[in-house]
Write a protein that holds these residues in place. Structure first.
Motif, PDB file in Angstrom:
ATOM      1  N   MET A 200       5.337  17.973 -33.676  1.00 35.63           N
ATOM      2  CA  MET A 200       6.468  18.322 -34.538  1.00 35.63           C
ATOM      3  C   MET A 200       6.689  19.827 -34.608  1.00 35.63           C
ATOM      4  O   MET A 200       7.468  20.309 -35.437  1.00 35.63           O
ATOM      5  CB  MET A 200       6.224  17.784 -35.956  1.00 35.63           C
ATOM      6  CG  MET A 200       6.031  16.285 -36.064  1.00 35.63           C
ATOM      7  SD  MET A 200       7.511  15.347 -35.571  1.00 35.63           S
ATOM      8  CE  MET A 200       8.703  15.917 -36.773  1.00 35.63           C
ATOM      9  N   ARG A 201       6.067  20.597 -33.747  1.00 34.39           N
ATOM     10  CA  ARG A 201       6.111  22.052 -33.878  1.00 34.39           C
ATOM     11  C   ARG A 201       7.443  22.674 -33.477  1.00 34.39           C
ATOM     12  O   ARG A 201       7.663  23.863 -33.709  1.00 34.39           O
ATOM     13  CB  ARG A 201       4.986  22.682 -33.055  1.00 34.39           C
ATOM     14  CG  ARG A 201       3.599  22.438 -33.634  1.00 34.39           C
ATOM     15  CD  ARG A 201       2.515  22.961 -32.720  1.00 34.39           C
ATOM     16  NE  ARG A 201       2.513  22.260 -31.439  1.00 34.39           N
ATOM     17  CZ  ARG A 201       1.708  22.572 -30.421  1.00 34.39           C
ATOM     18  NH1 ARG A 201       0.872  23.589 -30.528  1.00 34.39           N
ATOM     19  NH2 ARG A 201       1.755  21.875 -29.299  1.00 34.39           N
ATOM     20  N   LEU A 202       8.351  21.904 -32.881  1.00 34.56           N
ATOM     21  CA  LEU A 202       9.653  22.465 -32.515  1.00 34.56           C
ATOM     22  C   LEU A 202      10.656  22.389 -33.662  1.00 34.56           C
ATOM     23  O   LEU A 202      11.793  22.855 -33.528  1.00 34.56           O
ATOM     24  CB  LEU A 202      10.216  21.740 -31.286  1.00 34.56           C
ATOM     25  CG  LEU A 202       9.483  21.999 -29.965  1.00 34.56           C
ATOM     26  CD1 LEU A 202      10.132  21.222 -28.834  1.00 34.56           C
ATOM     27  CD2 LEU A 202       9.467  23.490 -29.635  1.00 34.56           C
ATOM     28  N   ARG A 203      10.245  21.822 -34.793  1.00 38.08           N
ATOM     29  CA  ARG A 203      11.166  21.755 -35.941  1.00 38.08           C
ATOM     30  C   ARG A 203      11.378  23.167 -36.514  1.00 38.08           C
ATOM     31  O   ARG A 203      10.601  24.081 -36.229  1.00 38.08           O
ATOM     32  CB  ARG A 203      10.601  20.829 -37.005  1.00 38.08           C
ATOM     33  CG  ARG A 203       9.365  21.344 -37.734  1.00 38.08           C
ATOM     34  CD  ARG A 203       8.841  20.265 -38.672  1.00 38.08           C
ATOM     35  NE  ARG A 203       7.766  20.703 -39.550  1.00 38.08           N
ATOM     36  CZ  ARG A 203       6.477  20.610 -39.266  1.00 38.08           C
ATOM     37  NH1 ARG A 203       6.084  20.119 -38.085  1.00 38.08           N
ATOM     38  NH2 ARG A 203       5.562  20.998 -40.145  1.00 38.08           N
ATOM     39  N   PRO A 204      12.445  23.352 -37.293  1.00 36.87           N
ATOM     40  CA  PRO A 204      12.690  24.665 -37.907  1.00 36.87           C
ATOM     41  C   PRO A 204      11.463  25.185 -38.640  1.00 36.87           C
ATOM     42  O   PRO A 204      10.851  24.470 -39.439  1.00 36.87           O
ATOM     43  CB  PRO A 204      13.847  24.381 -38.867  1.00 36.87           C
ATOM     44  CG  PRO A 204      14.606  23.273 -38.198  1.00 36.87           C
ATOM     45  CD  PRO A 204      13.550  22.412 -37.571  1.00 36.87           C
ATOM     46  N   ASP A 205      11.094  26.422 -38.320  1.00 35.73           N
ATOM     47  CA  ASP A 205       9.930  27.103 -38.886  1.00 35.73           C
ATOM     48  C   ASP A 205       8.596  26.493 -38.473  1.00 35.73           C
ATOM     49  O   ASP A 205       7.549  26.841 -39.028  1.00 35.73           O
ATOM     50  CB  ASP A 205      10.013  27.169 -40.420  1.00 35.73           C
ATOM     51  CG  ASP A 205      11.103  28.131 -40.888  1.00 35.73           C
ATOM     52  OD1 ASP A 205      11.231  29.222 -40.292  1.00 35.73           O
ATOM     53  OD2 ASP A 205      11.836  27.775 -41.828  1.00 35.73           O
ATOM     54  N   GLY A 206       8.627  25.597 -37.485  1.00 38.21           N
ATOM     55  CA  GLY A 206       7.389  25.077 -36.912  1.00 38.21           C
ATOM     56  C   GLY A 206       6.484  24.430 -37.942  1.00 38.21           C
ATOM     57  O   GLY A 206       6.938  23.746 -38.872  1.00 38.21           O
TER      58      GLY A 206
END
Length: 897
Positions: A200-206
């Motif tokens: 899920m690290r590509l979500r906004p603000d990682g």
């Protein structure tokens, strides 16, 4: 090959597959039935009773069945691929479809689970139930998963609000729980393994950001905080779930800019350098994904074109690497040899990647170090030994790296050394006398140049540039000074170049283009030294900079039918968006106008042929715009409009110049009771499409005053009313205008009826004496507003207008006897026809043809080549004299001065 043979062939190359078979973890009957064909989504649905498993108390069994399904799918993929009965496309799409299926099953379960506890989440503004949209990123988004891939996901819900149950939760809390449940169902390792690792690290603000985000917050994040590497990531974003959302519309402007975004080069180059530092630090040179010439470099080549051009070329807004490379070939952005090389290498590298992962179901892209695995890898890739395989691999990687470096080479590595003299001239400090002397050495007038450079240096525009853009600007000005010094009028060339740089200065992407492509500066200076019109045109349309480096720039291409198909394809990519289609039309027209102008400056066109091309371009734009406007017009009563666009004047006579107005008349032949209203709306919208400025500029100035009754007449005219007007009310000058009228586009049957009316009117038998008198009087009425001075080749006696009046008179006087005069071949050809028919002296006609061609070239030079007015010399006066003689012969009177 039977299923048993497929398994036997694949076994030696996968310890993982062997363990599954040896430990009897697979039902061979089920596996055998699958091995004979590619899998479909129906196979996943029939694997278990998923509806029953959605019941909350069956969560553990649901998780187990998803893991068992993954086990069978993996065995199927490995066996068929290693036995060479499938291909790369089957491998990647099968594993991606499995991921899609598993995600949707998990999302459905998680939503129902928490809706039973807290009620349905309701949108605050829409008051409608909400569902979680799941966006697949990276290889997941591009249908390019490998068999051991993580799946990169982003969770987005439509809007804030609360659930409607007794135990109320905010939508944010509700969907966070849903997201956590989805991750657990897919990612948790149990005795049966896991389905997919979820990243899920590509979500906004990682990792520091919320697990789920609503659409408004996502849009604000992308606008305010979105980074260049995130644009790269979002190119592959694909919606996995099928719930209502607006994600694509809010993400597209962030990823795909409306202009050519050459800033992407620096961002991608920086990302690649960061990856290479990591590869070096961790000793990963043998990583076939991240190492030099690896999979990532192939992906970067495809995606750099998407980021730079995808906003304008919507066909590049694709998810997959291979489909993007094919589109780049179709668009002429990459050469076939390069595309073939990249695709062959991509297949080889992805096949290798899968075989590395098949060996023990490990997420790895590192070449093996053990002799046994090396030999098995080589054999699975159809090589006798590892050395032969490695040689082939290295050839592919070297080829990829060579193409990658050619595209991503740092401009500082290919830029010519700066001229130290020009560097000193641009520096803010320094001796003014020294700068004056240096400029004089290179042919500049320091009195003009130094104040302009000081103005640039101290202007707000320069000071407001970002540090990176200011550095580019500082590097560019000395180069501009050096290149301008090469041309005969260096001050003029420099002024135009500096005007251009100031015009684009606030748009860092164009400065980035000049920085990335220093070779473009030479071409730019060459054009601007010859033509102020081209210099101004480029200021207005800096996007045309890209054309300077096109392989097609100097290629004569008159296949307008093919260009029409290209334009249709570009417009179809807009998916009905009106503003985008109008922009596409403008960019297409500007690019072709610019291309023709560059070829014109190079001496590749004579003026008549060039006018033919500019007229063909205008015809195409009108025809295409008409079709699009009609398709989008509400309350249409027929699929095909019974409507025609008629071109008059320079468009009608195929004598368009670069800045000519289009004289148009709109005609229809339709007796529907609402026809006049419908076609009036059509005409107004068409005119708007052709004239309204957009972010991409404007197309043409349109003049509709030649319609019946001029400005006081209706915008559109029924063909019967047009015919009646021409018969009963039109002035002679309107019949003169009709001699140069032609059907441009629309319903060809209406065009045929117009031609019939035109022919009838022009073939009317007239009183010759009255006709002569009226045309002479019409010509003399021009004198007060357009004095016939010799310096004006259009209105001088014996000039352009006199030739046109002579030809128009001959048509009106003699077309009833000689219908060949009706052909709209242009004045030069019609003079020749009149001479062949004995209507004018053949010697005078030929000399007048030469004169008219000369006039048109002078007019053309005035516009394109900086000629202020043609010199009133013996040559020009001789041309005037011969046309005057022809006038005297035709009208039996000397022309009034």
């Amino acid at each position: 090959m039977t299923p048993a043979q497929i398994l036997a062939t694949a076994r030696p190359y996968s310890l993982f597959l062997s363990r599954l078979l040896d430990n009897h973890l697979l039902d061979t009957d089920r596996l055998y039935s699958w091995l004979q064909r590619p899998l479909k989504s129906e196979d996943f649905y029939s694997f278990a009773d998923w509806a029953q498993l959605q019941v909350s108390e069956n969560e553990a069994e649901l998780a187990r069945q998803l893991r068992l399904l993954r086990r069978y799918v993996m065995a199927h993929i490995m066996a068929r691929d290693l036995a060479r009965v499938s291909d790369l496309a089957e491998v990647t799409t099968t594993i991606t479809h499995l991921a899609d299926f598993a995600i949707n099953v998990a999302e459905q379960y998680a939503h129902v689970y928490y809706a039973d506890l807290y009620g349905e989440p309701i949108g605050y503004h829409s008051a409608t139930p909400q569902r979680l949209s799941i966006v697949g990123m990276g290889k997941m988004g591009g249908y390019e998963l490998n068999v051991s891939s993580d799946i990169d996901l982003i969770f987005v819900f439509p809007e804030a609000g609360d659930t409607n149950g007794k135990r109320q939760k905010s939508n944010q809390e509700f969907f966070t729980k849903v997201g956590q449940k989805i991750i657990a169902l897919l990612n948790d390792i149990t005795g049966d393994g896991q389905v997919f690792r979820v990243d899920m690290r590509l979500r906004p603000d990682g990792d520091a950001g919320a697990l789920v985000i609503n659409e408004t917050a996502l849009e604000q994040y992308l606008i305010q905080h979105g980074r260049e590497w995130e644009r790269y990531a979002w190119t592959k974003a694909r919606l996995i779930t099928d719930h209502p959302n607006n994600i694509a519309a809010l993400v597209r402007p962030f990823v795909y800019r409306k202009y050519l975004d050459f800033n992407a080069y620096d961002a991608m180059r920086s990302l690649h350098q960061q990856i290479q530092r990591e590869v070096t630090r961790k000793g990963m040179a043998d990583n076939i994904k991240l190492g030099a010439g690896g999979i990532r470099e192939v992906e970067f080549v495809a995606q750099i074109f998407q980021l730079i051009r995808g906003g304008q070329v919507r066909s590049l807004q694709l998810k997959g690497t291979q489909e993007t490379l094919h589109t780049l070939l179709q668009q002429g952005m990459l050469q076939r040899d390069n595309v073939d090389t990249l695709l062959q290498a991509y297949h080889f590298l992805r096949d290798t990647e899968h075989r590395l992962q098949y060996w023990d179901d490990q997420q790895t892209q590192m070449l093996p170090t053990g002799a046994e695995q090396q030999q098995m890898l080589a054999q699975s890739m159809d090589y006798a030994n590892y050395a032969d395989y490695l040689a082939a691999l290295n050839l592919h990687r070297e080829a990829v790296n060579q193409i990658f470096n050619a595209i991503f080479i740092d401009p500082d590595d290919k830029a010519k050394p700066q001229n130290p003299d020009m560097v000193r001239v641009w520096q803010d400090e320094g001796d003014c006398e020294e700068k004056t002397a240096l400029l004089a050495t290179y042919g500049f007038d320091a009195k003009n140049v130094l104040p302009r450079l000081r103005q640039l240096h101290h202007g707000s525009q320069y000071r407001q540039l970002s540090p990176a853009a200011q550095q580019r600007f500082d590097e560019m000005i000395p180069a501009v000074l050096s290149v301008a010094a090469k041309y005969p009028q260096p001050d003029t060339t420099l002024t135009r170049l500096l005007d251009f740089l100031e015009a684009i200065g606030r748009r860092s992407s164009y400065l980035a283009f000049m920085h990335e492509r220093p070779e473009a500066l030479e071409k730019l200076a060459g054009l601007m030294s010859q033509s102020s019109w081209v210099a101004t045109y480029l200021q207005q349309h800096p996007v045309l900079l890209d054309e300077l480096l096109s392989n097609e720039l100097m290629r004569i291409d008159t296949d307008w039918a093919a260009h029409a198909q290209e334009l249709v394809r570009l417009l179809d990519d807009c998916h009905g968006d009106v503003e985008t289609q109008m922009d596409v039309l403008r960019r297409f027209q500007h690019a072709w106008t610019f291309r023709l102008a560059v070829q014109d400056l190079a001496g590749l066109w004579i003026v008549e042929a060039l006018s033919d091309q500019l007229s063909a371009l205008a015809d195409l734009i009108i025809q295409t715009a008409l079709a699009r406007v009609w398709a989008q017009l509400p309350r249409r009563h027929t699929d095909t409009p019974h409507f025609a666009v008629i071109g008059y004047g320079k468009l009608g006579g195929k004598e368009l110049g670069y800045t000519s107005d289009l004289d148009l008349v709109y005609i229809f032949a339709d007796d529907h009771p609402d026809a006049i209203d419908i076609y009036t709306r059509l005409a107004r919208r068409l005119t708007s499409w052709l004239t309204v400025p957009t972010g991409a500029g404007m197309l043409y100035d349109i003049d509709l005053r030649l319609r019946p009754n001029g400005d006081s007449g209706f915008t559109v005219t029924h063909i019967q009313a047009f015919e009646r007007y021409q018969r009963e009310n039109a002035w002679i000058w309107e019949h003169q205008a009709l001699t140069r009228a032609r059907f441009i586009g629309g319903d060809s049957s209406v065009g045929t009826r117009f031609d019939a009316v035109r022919n009838e009117i022009l073939c009317r038998q007239r009183n010759i004496d009255e006709l002569r008198a009226e045309i002479i009087a019409m010509r003399e009425k021009m004198f007060p507003t357009h004095p016939p001075v010799n310096s004006n080749v259009k209105y001088a006696r014996g000039g352009v207008v006199d030739v046109e009046f002579i030809v128009q008179y001959l048509i009106l006087a003699y077309a009833h006897q000689y219908p060949q005069l009706l052909q709209n071949y242009g004045n030069i050809a019609l003079l020749s026809i009149a001479a062949e028919l004995g209507l004018v002296d053949s010697r005078l006609a030929e000399s007048s043809r030469i004169a008219y061609r000369y006039y048109r070239q002078q007019q053309h030079n005035t516009r394109l080549r900086d000629a202020v007015t043609p010199p009133v010399d013996a040559t020009l006066l001789a041309h005037y004299q011969v046309v005057k003689q022809l006038w005297t012969q035709v009208f039996a009177a000397a022309p009034a001065e």
